[in-house]
Design a protein around this motif. Structure first.
Motif, PDB file in Angstrom:
ATOM      1  N   ILE A  52       0.775  -1.296   0.024  1.00 44.72           N
ATOM      2  CA  ILE A  52      -0.016   0.145   0.104  1.00 44.72           C
ATOM      3  C   ILE A  52       0.890   1.289  -0.043  1.00 44.72           C
ATOM      4  O   ILE A  52       0.683   2.187  -0.781  1.00 44.72           O
ATOM      5  N   GLU A  53       2.066   1.345   0.870  1.00 50.08           N
ATOM      6  CA  GLU A  53       2.704   2.379   0.816  1.00 50.08           C
ATOM      7  C   GLU A  53       3.257   2.590  -0.516  1.00 50.08           C
ATOM      8  O   GLU A  53       3.705   3.678  -1.052  1.00 50.08           O
ATOM      9  N   SER A  54       4.029   1.535  -1.156  1.00 49.70           N
ATOM     10  CA  SER A  54       4.691   1.932  -2.566  1.00 49.70           C
ATOM     11  C   SER A  54       3.671   2.086  -3.731  1.00 49.70           C
ATOM     12  O   SER A  54       3.738   3.084  -4.386  1.00 49.70           O
ATOM     13  N   ILE A  55       2.271   1.840  -3.496  1.00 50.52           N
ATOM     14  CA  ILE A  55       1.120   2.417  -4.492  1.00 50.52           C
ATOM     15  C   ILE A  55       1.178   3.768  -4.048  1.00 50.52           C
ATOM     16  O   ILE A  55       0.794   4.552  -5.274  1.00 50.52           O
ATOM     17  N   GLN A  56       1.043   4.232  -2.679  1.00 51.05           N
ATOM     18  CA  GLN A  56       1.058   5.701  -2.720  1.00 51.05           C
ATOM     19  C   GLN A  56       2.074   6.354  -3.148  1.00 51.05           C
ATOM     20  O   GLN A  56       1.738   7.388  -3.600  1.00 51.05           O
ATOM     21  N   ARG A  57       3.299   5.935  -3.277  1.00 49.12           N
ATOM     22  CA  ARG A  57       4.462   6.592  -3.828  1.00 49.12           C
ATOM     23  C   ARG A  57       4.348   6.908  -5.257  1.00 49.12           C
ATOM     24  O   ARG A  57       4.404   7.875  -5.833  1.00 49.12           O
ATOM     25  N   ILE A  58       3.683   5.582  -5.792  1.00 46.94           N
ATOM     26  CA  ILE A  58       3.493   5.729  -7.241  1.00 46.94           C
ATOM     27  C   ILE A  58       2.477   6.780  -7.629  1.00 46.94           C
ATOM     28  O   ILE A  58       2.414   7.633  -8.563  1.00 46.94           O
ATOM     29  N   PHE A  59       1.314   6.946  -6.737  1.00 51.37           N
ATOM     30  CA  PHE A  59       0.258   7.978  -7.110  1.00 51.37           C
ATOM     31  C   PHE A  59       0.854   9.139  -6.827  1.00 51.37           C
ATOM     32  O   PHE A  59       0.425   9.959  -7.818  1.00 51.37           O
ATOM     33  N   GLU A  60       1.705   9.433  -5.702  1.00 46.87           N
ATOM     34  CA  GLU A  60       2.353  10.743  -5.805  1.00 46.87           C
ATOM     35  C   GLU A  60       3.094  11.236  -6.944  1.00 46.87           C
ATOM     36  O   GLU A  60       3.028  12.190  -7.482  1.00 46.87           O
ATOM     37  N   SER A  61       3.834  10.054  -7.413  1.00 52.76           N
ATOM     38  CA  SER A  61       4.769  10.423  -8.572  1.00 52.76           C
ATOM     39  C   SER A  61       4.061  10.545  -9.849  1.00 52.76           C
ATOM     40  O   SER A  61       4.601  11.501 -10.646  1.00 52.76           O
ATOM     41  N   ALA A  62       3.180   9.949 -10.111  1.00 51.55           N
ATOM     42  CA  ALA A  62       2.180  10.061 -11.318  1.00 51.55           C
ATOM     43  C   ALA A  62       1.167  11.283 -11.147  1.00 51.55           C
ATOM     44  O   ALA A  62       0.379  11.447 -12.114  1.00 51.55           O
ATOM     45  N   GLN A  63       1.184  11.791  -9.993  1.00 54.91           N
ATOM     46  CA  GLN A  63       0.072  12.987  -9.778  1.00 54.91           C
ATOM     47  C   GLN A  63      -1.292  12.431  -9.976  1.00 54.91           C
ATOM     48  O   GLN A  63      -2.257  13.055 -10.491  1.00 54.91           O
ATOM     49  N   ILE A  64      -1.549  11.288  -9.209  1.00 49.16           N
ATOM     50  CA  ILE A  64      -2.980  10.648  -8.816  1.00 49.16           C
ATOM     51  C   ILE A  64      -3.306  11.149  -7.487  1.00 49.16           C
ATOM     52  O   ILE A  64      -2.779  10.765  -6.588  1.00 49.16           O
ATOM     53  N   PRO A  65      -4.542  12.076  -7.499  1.00 51.36           N
ATOM     54  CA  PRO A  65      -4.829  12.757  -6.272  1.00 51.36           C
ATOM     55  C   PRO A  65      -5.559  11.774  -5.107  1.00 51.36           C
ATOM     56  O   PRO A  65      -6.778  12.051  -4.958  1.00 51.36           O
ATOM     57  N   CYS A  66      -5.098  10.699  -4.915  1.00 50.93           N
ATOM     58  CA  CYS A  66      -5.669   9.888  -3.613  1.00 50.93           C
ATOM     59  C   CYS A  66      -4.798   9.536  -2.883  1.00 50.93           C
ATOM     60  O   CYS A  66      -3.567   9.685  -2.888  1.00 50.93           O
ATOM     61  N   ARG A  67      -5.156   9.469  -1.357  1.00 54.37           N
ATOM     62  CA  ARG A  67      -4.621   9.110  -0.325  1.00 54.37           C
ATOM     63  C   ARG A  67      -5.132   8.059   0.225  1.00 54.37           C
ATOM     64  O   ARG A  67      -6.377   7.979   0.890  1.00 54.37           O
ATOM     65  N   ILE A  68      -4.525   6.742   0.175  1.00 56.28           N
ATOM     66  CA  ILE A  68      -4.989   5.450   0.389  1.00 56.28           C
ATOM     67  C   ILE A  68      -4.753   5.404   2.061  1.00 56.28           C
ATOM     68  O   ILE A  68      -3.725   5.383   2.794  1.00 56.28           O
ATOM     69  N   ILE A  69      -5.972   4.998   2.750  1.00 56.37           N
ATOM     70  CA  ILE A  69      -5.892   4.816   4.072  1.00 56.37           C
ATOM     71  C   ILE A  69      -6.497   3.654   4.481  1.00 56.37           C
ATOM     72  O   ILE A  69      -7.735   3.024   4.052  1.00 56.37           O
ATOM     73  N   ASN A  70      -5.899   2.642   5.477  1.00 51.04           N
ATOM     74  CA  ASN A  70      -6.545   1.719   5.905  1.00 51.04           C
ATOM     75  C   ASN A  70      -6.676   2.140   7.711  1.00 51.04           C
ATOM     76  O   ASN A  70      -5.676   2.022   8.371  1.00 51.04           O
ATOM     77  N   PRO A  71      -8.043   2.358   7.936  1.00 52.54           N
ATOM     78  CA  PRO A  71      -8.514   2.777   9.278  1.00 52.54           C
ATOM     79  C   PRO A  71      -8.186   1.632  10.282  1.00 52.54           C
ATOM     80  O   PRO A  71      -8.119   1.878  11.600  1.00 52.54           O
ATOM     81  N   TYR A  72      -7.998   0.432   9.919  1.00 51.73           N
ATOM     82  CA  TYR A  72      -8.038  -0.610  10.593  1.00 51.73           C
ATOM     83  C   TYR A  72      -6.795  -1.675  10.811  1.00 51.73           C
ATOM     84  O   TYR A  72      -6.784  -2.743  11.017  1.00 51.73           O
ATOM     85  N   GLN A  73      -5.436  -0.873  10.328  1.00 55.47           N
ATOM     86  CA  GLN A  73      -4.185  -1.253  10.255  1.00 55.47           C
ATOM     87  C   GLN A  73      -3.783  -1.862  11.450  1.00 55.47           C
ATOM     88  O   GLN A  73      -3.299  -2.973  11.502  1.00 55.47           O
ATOM     89  N   PHE A  74      -4.309  -1.379  12.583  1.00 51.13           N
ATOM     90  CA  PHE A  74      -3.688  -1.847  14.019  1.00 51.13           C
ATOM     91  C   PHE A  74      -5.010  -2.443  14.667  1.00 51.13           C
ATOM     92  O   PHE A  74      -4.844  -2.423  16.015  1.00 51.13           O
ATOM     93  N   MET A  75      -6.156  -2.963  13.937  1.00 50.75           N
ATOM     94  CA  MET A  75      -7.101  -3.655  14.606  1.00 50.75           C
ATOM     95  C   MET A  75      -7.136  -5.110  14.066  1.00 50.75           C
ATOM     96  O   MET A  75      -7.219  -5.107  12.679  1.00 50.75           O
ATOM     97  N   THR A  76      -7.592  -6.136  14.984  1.00 52.85           N
ATOM     98  CA  THR A  76      -7.951  -7.231  14.435  1.00 52.85           C
ATOM     99  C   THR A  76      -9.595  -7.355  14.086  1.00 52.85           C
ATOM    100  O   THR A  76     -10.141  -6.238  14.072  1.00 52.85           O
TER     101      THR A  76
END
Length: 434
Positions: free
Chosen positions: A280-304
């Protein structure tokens, strides 16, 4: 190595031969040739129904994702030298190749992490441009975008149902993006019909068709396609809402997101990385480099998953839709959730932790029944081993086996993994399987 040559114009595709697979993007016009495979035939119409013109870089990312899905589907792992790792040479026209050539190595590295295969892209001119959108005056049913403020992946699973319920309960107005595969769509629609609040739906099917032979079923790259559809939807929301950046929610519990190998032999082939933090972090970097205006968020990253169930903002609604959600990794084979694969056991452990009952009719309603099935019990045995090893095995190296993790949050990743195993342990003891 398999060479895949892509184009949206079938007349520009070479003949198929040993080691070369021609694939038509976004259409079926080359069916008469008989040697062409296809992907994305329904996609252009769906994008046009958004009613806005999407940016070229997002269209190209969608083209890349569809090409990756085609390769992942059309080339069987069993035909590779080691029975797993495939080598792809991808010749792919893009609308703005100059934007993606500098990102070629990053894409290849991310895809190797995601699928375990070797990827080599050649980006060419002549790719499909962003389609001209339909207008309401054209009498097409358009996706309603006015008033929306975000995008959320909506798979029909338990996590995506909870994620959507929580967003709507907080007053967010998401565009729900779905892979509308046959079977999945029915469950997604059942859940969506019970939702309350402002939301809209964007349902797309990549629709891959191999011209001959059997397809591969591992589908390790499926989340790339999902994120590409979501990026298309997010840019449509941005065009209407005038936001600088749109939140793209990926609701996935942290235990499954990490997907650390339960036993040493499950490293690799049995450890998917579809929502791993590094991916997910890698795709976010690609979005930023390609100027794709999305912020990827997983609200449950630290929840079971169980913590998601317990913390759901509308428990009554969750109880009403839980039987429509699907978690099983095998359910399409028989249109029934098995109850004993890793995702099923984690689902059942989560609902047990949250005190929510369900009536879905698992193939194995009693988990212990699978212990006599030598060809079906591997997942349960692996979870039992992991639960026992938790007391003696070092957690840090264990979770690092699934991929790099940011040091700043490493303790949180360890905690969600241990909490997840504790959740499974409590369920297995309840079931008499431990």
């Amino acid at each position: 190595m398999t060479q895949l040559v892509f184009h949206h114009n079938h007349q520009l595709l070479p003949p198929a031969k040993e080691g070369l697979l021609p694939v038509q993007l976004y259409g079926l016009s080359g069916q008469g040739r008989g040697d062409i495979s296809f992907i994305g035939n329904p996609v252009i119409d769906k994008v046009r129904r958004l009613g806005v013109r999407i940016p070229s870089q997002v269209m190209d990312f969608l083209t890349i994702a569809l090409a990756v899905t085609a390769a992942d589907t059309f080339v069987r792992r069993s035909d590779s030298e080691d029975g797993w790792t495939r080598q792809f040479a991808m010749q792919l026209p893009l609308h703005e190749p100059y934007r993606w050539v500098p990102l070629k190595k990053e894409l290849e590295r991310v895809l190797h992490f995601l699928s375990g295969d070797m990827w080599d892209f050649e980006f060419l001119d002549g790719g499909h441009p962003p389609p001209v959108p339909y207008r309401r005056s054209d009498r097409f049913q358009l996706v309603r975008l006015r008033g929306l403020d975000s995008v959320c992946l909506f798979s029909g699973g338990l996590d995506s149902a909870i994620g959507t319920i929580d967003l709507l309960s907080r007053g967010r107005a998401p565009l729900l993006v779905s892979h509308a595969y046959k079977g999945d769509k029915t469950h997604q629609d059942q859940i969506a019909q019970a939702l309350t609040g402002l939301y809209s739906r964007f349902k797309v099917n990549a629709d891959p068709h191999l011209h001959t032979g059997e397809t591969d079923i591992t589908m390790r790259t499926r989340s790339l396609n999902f994120l590409a559809f979501a990026a298309v939807g997010a840019c449509a929301v941005q065009a209407v809402s005038q936001q600088e950046e749109v939140d793209l929610f990926v609701p996935e519990n942290g235990f499954i997101s990490l997907n650390a190998p339960l036993t040493p032999r499950r490293v690799g082939t049995l450890s998917t990385r579809t929502t791993h933090p590094y991916f997910i972090e890698s795709i976010q970097r690609i979005f930023e480099s390609a100027q794709i205006p999305c912020r990827i968020i997983n609200p449950y990253q630290f929840m079971t998953k169980g913590q998601m169930v317990v913390g759901c903002h509308d428990r009554q609604l969750l109880e009403g839709v839980v039987d429509s959600t699907v978690s099983c990794s095998h359910w399409k084979r028989s249109n029934q959730q098995c109850g004993i694969c890793v995702p099923c056991i984690i689902r059942r452990a989560a609902l047990h932790a949250g005190g929510i009952s369900e009536d879905v009719g698992y193939a194995f309603d009693t988990v212990t029944d699978v212990l006599n099935e030598t060809d079906r019990r591997d997942d349960l045995l692996a979870l039992r081993i992991a639960v026992v090893q938790k007391a003696t095995r070092k957690t840090g190296p264990w979770i690092a086996d699934s991929g790099p993790l940011p040091a700043a949050d490493f303790q949180n990743f360890q905690k969600v993994f241990i909490d997840g195993l504790d959740e499974v342990k409590a369920f297995l003891i309840f079931e008499g399987a431990l």
